[in-house]
Design a protein around this motif. Structure first.
Motif, short mmCIF file in Angstrom:
data_model
loop_
_atom_site.label_atom_id
_atom_site.label_comp_id
_atom_site.label_asym_id
_atom_site.label_seq_id
_atom_site.Cartn_x
_atom_site.Cartn_y
_atom_site.Cartn_z
N ASN A 32 0.82 -1.21 0.00
CA ASN A 32 0.00 0.00 0.00
C ASN A 32 0.86 1.26 0.00
OD1 ASN A 32 -2.34 -1.55 0.04
ND2 ASN A 32 -2.59 -1.39 2.25
N THR A 33 1.93 1.24 0.77
CA THR A 33 2.81 2.40 0.82
C THR A 33 3.50 2.61 -0.52
OG1 THR A 33 3.13 2.03 3.18
CG2 THR A 33 4.74 3.45 2.08
N GLN A 34 3.91 1.52 -1.17
CA GLN A 34 4.52 1.64 -2.49
C GLN A 34 3.53 2.20 -3.51
OE1 GLN A 34 7.92 1.06 -3.24
NE2 GLN A 34 7.20 2.25 -4.97
N GLU A 35 2.27 1.77 -3.42
CA GLU A 35 1.23 2.31 -4.31
C GLU A 35 1.04 3.80 -4.06
OE1 GLU A 35 -2.23 -0.12 -3.70
OE2 GLU A 35 -1.29 -1.88 -4.62
N ASN A 36 1.10 4.22 -2.79
CA ASN A 36 0.99 5.64 -2.48
C ASN A 36 2.14 6.43 -3.09
OD1 ASN A 36 -1.37 5.26 -1.02
ND2 ASN A 36 -0.34 5.16 0.95
N ILE A 37 3.34 5.87 -3.04
CA ILE A 37 4.49 6.52 -3.66
C ILE A 37 4.26 6.67 -5.16
CG2 ILE A 37 6.94 6.21 -4.27
CD1 ILE A 37 7.30 4.92 -1.46
N ASN A 38 3.81 5.60 -5.80
CA ASN A 38 3.58 5.64 -7.24
C ASN A 38 2.52 6.68 -7.61
OD1 ASN A 38 5.46 3.60 -7.49
ND2 ASN A 38 3.94 1.98 -7.64
N GLU A 39 1.44 6.72 -6.84
CA GLU A 39 0.37 7.69 -7.09
C GLU A 39 0.87 9.11 -6.89
OE1 GLU A 39 -3.00 6.57 -4.71
OE2 GLU A 39 -3.16 4.62 -5.71
N ALA A 40 1.66 9.31 -5.84
CA ALA A 40 2.19 10.64 -5.58
C ALA A 40 3.13 11.08 -6.70
CB ALA A 40 2.92 10.67 -4.24
N ASN A 41 3.95 10.15 -7.20
CA ASN A 41 4.85 10.47 -8.31
C ASN A 41 4.04 10.87 -9.55
OD1 ASN A 41 7.25 10.13 -6.91
ND2 ASN A 41 7.42 7.98 -7.46
N ALA A 42 2.93 10.20 -9.77
CA ALA A 42 2.09 10.52 -10.93
C ALA A 42 1.49 11.92 -10.80
CB ALA A 42 0.99 9.48 -11.08
N THR A 43 1.18 12.35 -9.59
CA THR A 43 0.58 13.68 -9.42
C THR A 43 1.61 14.80 -9.54
OG1 THR A 43 0.85 13.69 -7.01
CG2 THR A 43 -1.19 12.75 -7.88
N MET A 44 2.88 14.48 -9.46
CA MET A 44 3.91 15.53 -9.55
C MET A 44 3.89 16.24 -10.88
SD MET A 44 7.31 14.84 -7.37
CE MET A 44 7.80 13.24 -7.88
N GLU B 287 6.01 23.72 -7.97
CA GLU B 287 7.35 23.38 -7.47
C GLU B 287 7.32 23.12 -5.97
OE1 GLU B 287 10.87 21.97 -7.99
OE2 GLU B 287 9.70 22.71 -9.68
N HIS B 288 6.57 23.94 -5.25
CA HIS B 288 6.45 23.75 -3.79
C HIS B 288 5.80 22.40 -3.48
CE1 HIS B 288 5.89 24.73 0.42
NE2 HIS B 288 4.60 24.44 0.31
N GLU B 289 4.73 22.08 -4.18
CA GLU B 289 4.05 20.79 -3.97
C GLU B 289 4.97 19.62 -4.32
OE1 GLU B 289 0.75 21.69 -6.51
OE2 GLU B 289 -0.61 21.99 -4.80
N LYS B 290 5.76 19.77 -5.37
CA LYS B 290 6.70 18.71 -5.76
C LYS B 290 7.70 18.44 -4.65
CE LYS B 290 6.51 19.41 -10.74
NZ LYS B 290 7.24 19.83 -11.95
N GLN B 291 8.19 19.51 -4.02
CA GLN B 291 9.14 19.34 -2.91
C GLN B 291 8.47 18.61 -1.75
OE1 GLN B 291 12.39 19.83 -3.13
NE2 GLN B 291 11.96 20.41 -5.24
N ASN B 292 7.21 18.96 -1.46
CA ASN B 292 6.48 18.28 -0.39
C ASN B 292 6.27 16.80 -0.72
OD1 ASN B 292 6.28 20.61 1.14
ND2 ASN B 292 4.23 21.12 0.42
N ILE B 293 5.93 16.51 -1.96
CA ILE B 293 5.71 15.13 -2.38
C ILE B 293 7.00 14.33 -2.26
CG2 ILE B 293 5.20 13.65 -4.39
CD1 ILE B 293 3.18 15.87 -5.26
N LYS B 294 8.10 14.92 -2.71
CA LYS B 294 9.39 14.24 -2.63
C LYS B 294 9.76 13.95 -1.18
CE LYS B 294 11.28 16.07 -6.92
NZ LYS B 294 12.28 16.98 -7.53
#
Length: 77
Positions: free
Chosen positions: A24-36, A41-48
């Motif tokens: 589930n955590t890996q899926e969250n990472i993948n979904e977050a990467n897709a939203t980047m 730029e600020h949101e990208k830093q938060n996602i990273k």
């Protein structure tokens, strides 16, 4: 007044629960990467930063999976 006895520690499915959590955590990472792609730029830093914490959590869960698997092999003693 009734007294509830504590339930015994049931570790029989901890490995599977932890594996689900890793997935589930890996899926969250993948979904977050897709939203980047659509993030500022600020949101990208938060996602990273959040994904970095997720990766650290996954490493901890994998270590716990190993511990639980050993405990299972040893009869949870």
């Amino acid at each position: 007044m009734t007294h509830n006895n504590p339930k015994p520690d049931d570790r029989s499915d901890n490995v599977e629960k932890l594996q689900d959590m890793v997935q589930n955590t890996q899926e969250n990472i993948n979904e977050a990467n897709a939203t980047m792609e659509f993030a500022s730029e600020h949101e990208k830093q938060n996602i990273k930063a959040k994904n970095q914490r997720r990766e650290e959590s996954i490493e901890g869960m994998k270590s716990e999976i190993q511990d639980e698997a050993k405990a299972r092999e040893n009869g949870f003693q």
